[in-house]
Scaffold this active site. Structure first.
Site, mmCIF file in Angstrom:
data_model
loop_
_atom_site.group_PDB
_atom_site.id
_atom_site.type_symbol
_atom_site.label_atom_id
_atom_site.label_comp_id
_atom_site.label_asym_id
_atom_site.label_seq_id
_atom_site.Cartn_x
_atom_site.Cartn_y
_atom_site.Cartn_z
ATOM 1 N N GLU A 4 0.782 -1.228 0.000
ATOM 2 C CA GLU A 4 0.000 0.000 0.000
ATOM 3 C C GLU A 4 0.821 1.289 0.000
ATOM 4 O O GLU A 4 0.351 2.318 -0.480
ATOM 5 C CB GLU A 4 -0.930 0.005 1.228
ATOM 6 C CG GLU A 4 -1.961 -1.113 1.239
ATOM 7 C CD GLU A 4 -2.991 -0.949 0.122
ATOM 8 O OE1 GLU A 4 -3.426 0.194 -0.121
ATOM 9 O OE2 GLU A 4 -3.326 -1.960 -0.513
ATOM 10 N N SER A 45 -47.870 -29.961 42.104
ATOM 11 C CA SER A 45 -47.311 -30.315 43.417
ATOM 12 C C SER A 45 -45.892 -29.801 43.626
ATOM 13 O O SER A 45 -45.380 -29.847 44.744
ATOM 14 C CB SER A 45 -47.335 -31.839 43.598
ATOM 15 O OG SER A 45 -48.664 -32.313 43.597
#
Length: 781
Positions: free
Chosen positions: A86, A462
């Site tokens: 780059e 229950s």
């Protein structure tokens, strides 16, 4: 001389004009330029990540995959590769490369369009952080001015760090660390030179040079970068040649989820959005949960196996579909068709390719496999939840070639399976502070995202009774107190209907000790107990456990668990029973980190005698510790001799719990614990419907609880609740609950609080009660 003088003046005026234009552009554009100092405080868009308590990745939320790294963590070859690709004069220019700009200008004059921008790495940082990607001259001037400012205020190392963390590299990967994972499934320090060069080639055009989509172009770009690195002296000839000969092996590596806990992940995502808004997805938060990874894996498997086994008990509904005729017997076409069918839980899709008398060959993602008779003989035809067809005699009674089915591997055997219609949930908490150690909200999150562990309010039946018995023990009752287990009728004047509650067995025992009534789950005892205590007192009492009184019925059906609650609410209540009687609140986020700093730390309530500190708060006591211990022993008897006897297979004396089944077997529950772990399991249909007349808490939910707790507690020493002071044991008559002489028959020892311990009275011995249930009818009422 006149001509030379003209050229000199023209040159001078051109220089002045250029300077004037640049100065004017600077004066016009500079006031609108952002402050470069903001780069030091920049927030890279980093996804939200969720981890278990032992730091295994559970989920990642956010559009951009990014893993920010420091300059010191960047491999030297990675830096050199990007500089070569780059901006090879990066270390010599001051933000702008005149040669690069000149080259771009020449290309513009020759082609009439912008071909390359001549941007340096610093200019790309300026564009990526502050500017758009629009190709206009004003943006380019801004880019140049910003680059010059950046170079004046930031060192080269910081500029490179910003660039290599920000740059887009395709496939949702932002930054080189994310790209290394996406393309190679590696960390940066694991990449070789060829892989580094491949990643360095992506910024120019991430789609054009993508090694997954365009491997030939990507290879050409990679080799050019390797050539530039060699040419610039960054690598030697041997490195260059070796890397250039390396094949392209890049492939997409999805997010590596280390722990499957999607229901918990969604709970965290919602909590984080509620706390931080949309920034939760981008600001780089890491959430560390309370989940124990091994417990979570066990919970998921236990619930899925339990629901599959329920399906096996209720018959085979047939294949998901028949492969279309045009597929014929073309295995390649069937393999392509299989790729479109997702695995659900551990249920792998398969296509039947051939049948023998008692075996079937099926095609799965692994190739062809054999279903033996042991894996398919369960598959009687499902007619209704209570009715099955005849037992199959051969494989063809069950399967046909072309059937799309499901299979599941259990140990060494491949079984025929089907996607369950029944659902379930499991919540496991640490009793001392109610930290969620495992949570599963359904069979498979991809099948249904509805979290039944936290969102499904169902009747506990229950399973609610321990809280009623707890209230009784705290209001003068003992485990030896007797309550009449006998028929009762209530007339509802508003509906003109009678309520005739009954026990699941349809039988009545007459006067029954509370301990026995609880482990046998006697409904009539519970109703009379609530009637004696009073509904208002009971609602006020359970409020202390965190149950919402407004969501509970204000009638005697409350005693049978007719109020609706979620599994996590019920588990929270049981955690209080397991920790000695302290109220705790479930939590699942331990702490949150942002940019390496802890920004949130949970402060849970902690049971026991503790002082308030930074990481916890002392939990309020909500139950007398002696009453709590007595209830614990009563719930141990549920497993030793009651409806939870199947749990004896665990061979642990420290576990306690309670089954729960609602009317018509619509909901099945089991909640149980020792001092280390509290776990609640629910099984039922999303649209309430009977599970079947043979399905109860002890058959549908308890096996899941047993499998999970057996794995979670494996190898761990027994950890019963500690017996507090102030308790005594008294020998009582097993039928009457009254203290008796040591030589009497039918006697047991019972635990009492010292002040409530009964004294032996010879006159209290009642004859004729040796056989339970032998009372005459007139004696019951």
């Amino acid at each position: 001389m006149t001509f030379i003088r003209f050229l000199l003046w023209a040159t001078f005026l051109s220089i002045c004009g250029t300077f004037l234009i640049l100065a004017s552009a600077f004066l016009y554009l500079s006031p609108g330029l952002p402050d470069v100092e903001a780069l030091r405080e920049v927030k890279l868009q980093t996804p939200l990540r969720v981890y278990s308590a032992d730091q295994k990745l559970i989920a990642e939320f956010g559009e951009k995959r990014r893993t920010p790294i420091k300059y010191s963590e960047l491999p030297e070859l990675m830096i050199k590769a990007f500089v070569a690709a780059e901006d090879n004069r990066f270390y010599s220019h001051h933000g702008v490369d005149p040669k690069g700009l000149a080259r771009a200008a020449v290309q513009l004059l020759q082609s009439g369009s912008i071909r390359t921008g001549g941007s340096t790495i610093t200019m790309q940082v300026a564009r990526n952080f502050f500017l758009s990607r629009e190709r206009v001259f004003s943006r380019k001037f801004n880019e140049i001015l910003l680059a010059l400012q950046i170079e004046r205020e930031l060192p080269k190392e910081e500029i490179l760090e910003l660039y290599l963390n920000k740059i887009y590299l395709g496939n949702r990967a932002y930054g080189v660390a994310a790209a290394a994972q996406v393309y190679y499934g590696k960390s940066l320090d694991e990449l070789n030179l060829a892989e580094i060069a491949m990643i360095a080639g992506l910024p120019k055009a991430p789609s054009k040079y993508n090694p997954i989509v365009n491997p030939d172009r990507a290879l050409e770009r990679r080799n050019w970068i390797l050539h530039r690195m060699n040419e610039l002296g960054f690598i030697d000839e041997q490195q260059y040649n070796q890397a250039k000969e390396t094949s392209v092996i890049a492939k997409y590596h999805g997010l590596t989820i280390e722990l499957n806990s999607p229901y918990l992940a969604e709970m965290v995502r919602k909590a984080m959005v509620d706390r931080y808004g949309p920034n939760a997805y981008t600001d780089g938060y890491s959430v560390y949960t309370t989940i124990n990874s091994s417990n979570q894996e066990m919970a998921t498997q236990s619930l899925q196996d339990g629901l599959v086994e329920y399906e096996w008990r209720h018959g085979y509904r047939g294949p998901e579909k028949q492969m279309p005729p045009e597929a014929g017997f073309d295995l390649k076409k069937w393999q392509q068709a299989l790729k479109k069918v997702s695995t659900i839980g551990r249920l792998v899709p398969a296509i039947v390719t051939s049948l023998d008398k008692k075996t079937a060959t099926v095609l799965t993602e692994k190739g062809e496999q054999t279903l033996n008779w042991d894996g398919i003989k369960w598959a009687r035809l499902h007619k209704t939840v209570n009715s099955l067809g005849p037992a199959p005699q051969k494989a063809a009674d069950i399967l046909a070639v072309g059937d799309l089915i499901r299979t599941i591997q259990v140990d060494e055997t491949l079984y025929l399976a089907q996607i369950p219609k029944v659902q379930g949930a499991l919540v496991s908490l640490r009793p001392t502070d109610a930290a969620v150690t495992a949570i599963v909200g359904g069979f498979d999150f991809n099948l249904s995202k509805f979290n039944r562990a936290t969102q499904a309010s169902r009747q506990p039946g229950s399973n609610f009774k321990p809280f009623l018995y707890s209230a009784a023990l705290e209001n003068g009752y003992t485990a030896a107190s007797t309550v009449n287990d006998a028929p009762i009728i209530y007339n509802n004047t508003s509906t003109n209907k009678a309520w005739r509650p009954k026990n699941s067995s349809g039988k009545f025992l007459g006067p029954t000790r509370l301990r026995k009534a609880l482990y046998q789950s006697r409904n009539l005892v519970s109703i009379r107990l609530l009637q004696a205590l009073g509904i208002n007192k009971m609602l006020s009492y359970v409020d202390k456990f965190g149950f919402d009184p407004e969501a509970l019925p204000r009638d005697l059906s409350l005693s049978l668990g007719s109020g609706a609650m979620t599994p996590i609410d019920l588990a929270k209540g049981y955690a209080s029973l397991a920790n000695g009687g302290y109220r705790v609140e479930p939590y699942f986020i331990d702490h949150i980190e942002h940019l390496g700093q802890t920004v949130y730390q949970a402060q849970p309530y902690l049971a026991g005698s503790v002082e308030e500190g930074e990481a916890f708060k002392p939990a309020p006591r909500i139950m007398d510790e002696r009453a709590n211990y007595i209830l614990y022993t009563m719930l141990q008897d549920v497993i030793k001799r009651g409806t939870g006897r199947r749990a004896l297979v665990l061979k642990r004396s420290d576990i306690a719990g309670k089954t729960g089944t609602t009317n018509d077997q619509v909901d099945a529950w089991f909640s149980g614990f020792n001092s280390d772990l509290t776990t609640t399991v629910w099984v039922g249909y999303d649209q309430p419907s009977t599970l079947g007349r043979r399905e109860f808490g002890g058959t549908a939910a308890l096996p899941i609880w047993i499998k999970y707790m057996g794995l979670a507690l494996a190898g761990k020493p027994e950890h019963p609740l500690k017996q507090p002071d102030g308790l005594v044991k008294v020998k009582i008559n097993a039928n009457t609950g009254k203290p008796t002489q040591a030589s009497a028959h039918d006697t047991i020892f019972e635990i009492f609080r010292t002040e409530l311990a009964p004294k032996y009275d010879p006159s209290s011995e009642l004859p004729g009660l040796d056989d339970e249930g032998a009372l005459k009818t007139e004696d019951i009422f």
